[in-house]
Design an enzyme around this catalytic site. Structure first.
Site, PDB file in Angstrom:
ATOM      1  N   HIS A   1     -22.936  25.876  -3.235  1.00  0.00           N
ATOM      2  CA  HIS A   1     -21.569  26.021  -3.760  1.00  0.00           C
ATOM      3  C   HIS A   1     -21.681  26.696  -5.139  1.00  0.00           C
ATOM      4  O   HIS A   1     -21.471  26.064  -6.173  1.00  0.00           O
ATOM      5  CB  HIS A   1     -20.940  24.634  -3.861  1.00  0.00           C
ATOM      6  CG  HIS A   1     -19.438  24.655  -4.001  1.00  0.00           C
ATOM      7  ND1 HIS A   1     -18.690  25.816  -3.940  1.00  0.00           N
ATOM      8  CD2 HIS A   1     -18.549  23.640  -4.190  1.00  0.00           C
ATOM      9  CE1 HIS A   1     -17.405  25.497  -4.092  1.00  0.00           C
ATOM     10  NE2 HIS A   1     -17.293  24.198  -4.245  1.00  0.00           N
TER      11      HIS A   1
ATOM     12  N   GLN B   1     -18.904  26.534  -7.899  1.00  0.00           N
ATOM     13  CA  GLN B   1     -18.816  25.219  -8.528  1.00  0.00           C
ATOM     14  C   GLN B   1     -19.855  25.086  -9.641  1.00  0.00           C
ATOM     15  O   GLN B   1     -19.531  24.697 -10.760  1.00  0.00           O
ATOM     16  CB  GLN B   1     -19.038  24.131  -7.468  1.00  0.00           C
ATOM     17  CG  GLN B   1     -18.915  22.728  -8.000  1.00  0.00           C
ATOM     18  CD  GLN B   1     -17.489  22.416  -8.435  1.00  0.00           C
ATOM     19  OE1 GLN B   1     -16.550  22.625  -7.695  1.00  0.00           O
ATOM     20  NE2 GLN B   1     -17.314  21.939  -9.661  1.00  0.00           N
TER      21      GLN B   1
HETATM   22  N1   CP Z   1     -14.709  21.403  -5.772  1.00  0.00           N
HETATM   23  C1   CP Z   1     -14.169  22.082  -4.755  1.00  0.00           C
HETATM   24  O1   CP Z   1     -14.720  23.066  -4.252  1.00  0.00           O
HETATM   25  O2   CP Z   1     -12.968  21.614  -4.337  1.00  0.00           O
HETATM   26  P1   CP Z   1     -12.207  22.029  -3.009  1.00  0.00           P
HETATM   27  O3   CP Z   1     -13.023  21.534  -1.851  1.00  0.00           O
HETATM   28  O4   CP Z   1     -10.867  21.359  -3.111  1.00  0.00           O
HETATM   29  O5   CP Z   1     -12.084  23.524  -2.963  1.00  0.00           O
HETATM   30  N1  NVA Z   2     -20.260  18.256  -1.083  1.00  0.00           N
HETATM   31  C1  NVA Z   2     -18.845  18.405  -0.885  1.00  0.00           C
HETATM   32  C2  NVA Z   2     -18.271  19.295  -1.942  1.00  0.00           C
HETATM   33  C3  NVA Z   2     -16.803  19.529  -1.864  1.00  0.00           C
HETATM   34  C4  NVA Z   2     -16.319  20.477  -2.911  1.00  0.00           C
HETATM   35  C5  NVA Z   2     -18.579  18.964   0.500  1.00  0.00           C
HETATM   36  O1  NVA Z   2     -19.302  19.858   0.929  1.00  0.00           O
HETATM   37  O2  NVA Z   2     -17.659  18.482   1.169  1.00  0.00           O
END
Ligand code: CP
Ligand code: NVA
Length: 305
Positions: free
Chosen positions: A128, A131
């Site tokens: 991610h 993030q």
């Molecule tokens: N932190 C994040 O990516 O949030 P969402 O899943 O709401 O996009």
């Molecule tokens: N680890 C979580 C992050 C969400 C932003 C997921 O993948 O659901």
């Protein structure tokens, strides 16, 4: 040549700091950037739910003078109705960039390979990057620097954790990681972070007790115990992660004035208590806000003329 943002690992330290310096400018004077992506469009392909990622990319594109369109699971049916290849090739004729939130990281890699426009990973099971960039930007804002800050990550060694490890290693942030056995972060991410740490000074340490990881930390960070796509494992994970909750005991063990971070969404009462997420030092909404500013900088860099 077009550039993509698939993982933090692909970025150099300098490239990350370049994103941060543009982010700071955009955040300070957003009106100056109101036209930089005029006439440009961004496809948002989401195979999983989202609040922050979807809304911040959508609004961010609008604020830069461009437009974004949402393509949810029922529209494109990626890989079902059409192959990733054909979706990538078609969308490249219509839009100037693609954000993809999906399951297998290979899908993001394939999309980037076949698309003729920049592809941004809006979360895969592996990483991610948006993030982690927003998280490190937030740390830099709060401390005035990243180097030699100690971040304790408590919980699941998941996509968010993998990206944080890469980002911390590059910027010289020390990491204390506490996960239950069997839920460690990706081994190749740890290996390359350790190698990068030799240059940047970042030290990564693993703990089997959350409290031990929290000691001496400037930032305490956690994420959900069951990520999107792991709903069936939720009960099993609740048992495995019971001792890995970010609570007031952990906050008391951390350095005085330690910040509390969480990528959100939070499962209050599971990985984090109300008292901690709503309490002293919590910067979770500053962190969420910075998703917008950081991603605008990424969009300008990848899609600007
Ligand atoms: N932190 C994040 O990516 O949030 P969402 O899943 O709401 O996009
Ligand atoms: N680890 C979580 C992050 C969400 C932003 C997921 O993948 O659901």
């Amino acid at each position: 040549m077009k550039k993509d943002l698939l993982t933090v690992g692909q970025l150099s330290k300098q490239e990350i700091y370049d994103i941060f310096s543009l982010t700071a400018k955009i955040k300070k004077t957003p009106h100056k950037y109101g036209n930089v992506l005029r006439g440009r469009s961004l496809a948002l392909i989401f195979q999983k739910p989202s609040n922050r990622t979807y809304v911040s990319f959508y609004v961010g594109m609008f604020q830069l003078g461009g437009t974004a369109l949402y393509l949810g699971p029922d529209q494109i049916k990626l890989g079902e109705r059409e192959t990733v290849h054909d979706v990538a090739k078609t969308l490249s004729r219509y839009v100037n960039g693609i954000v993809l939130r999906t399951f297998a990281h290979q899908t993001v890699i394939d999309m980037a390979r076949y698309a003729d426009v920049p592809v941004i990973n809006g979360l895969s099971d592996f990483s991610h990057p948006c993030q982690a960039l927003a998280d490190l930007f937030t740390i830099k804002e709060k401390f005035g620097k990243c180097k030699d800050i100690t971040l304790a990550y408590i919980g699941d060694g998941n996509n968010v954790c993998n990206s944080l490890i890469s980002a911390c290693a590059k910027l010289g942030v020390h990491l204390n990681i506490a996960t239950p056995r069997g839920y460690e972060p990706d081994a190749s991410v740890i290996k390359s972070a350790r190698a990068i740490g030799l240059q940047s000074g970042s030290v990564i340490r693993f703990f089997d007790k959350a409290l031990a990881a929290a000691r001496g930390a400037d930032v305490l960070y956690t994420d959900v115990w069951a990520s999107m796509g792991q709903e069936k494992e939720a009960q099993k994970r609740k048992r495995a992660f019971k001792a890995f909750q970010l609570n007031s005991e952990l906050r008391a063990a951390a350095n005085k004035g330690a910040y509390i971070m969480h990528c959100l969404p939070a499962h209050r009462g599971e990985e984090i208590t109300d008292e901690v997420i709503d309490g002293k030092g919590s910067i979770v909404f500053d962190e969420a806000e910075n998703r917008l500013h950081v991603q605008k900088a990424v969009l300008v860099q990848l899609m600007g003329r």
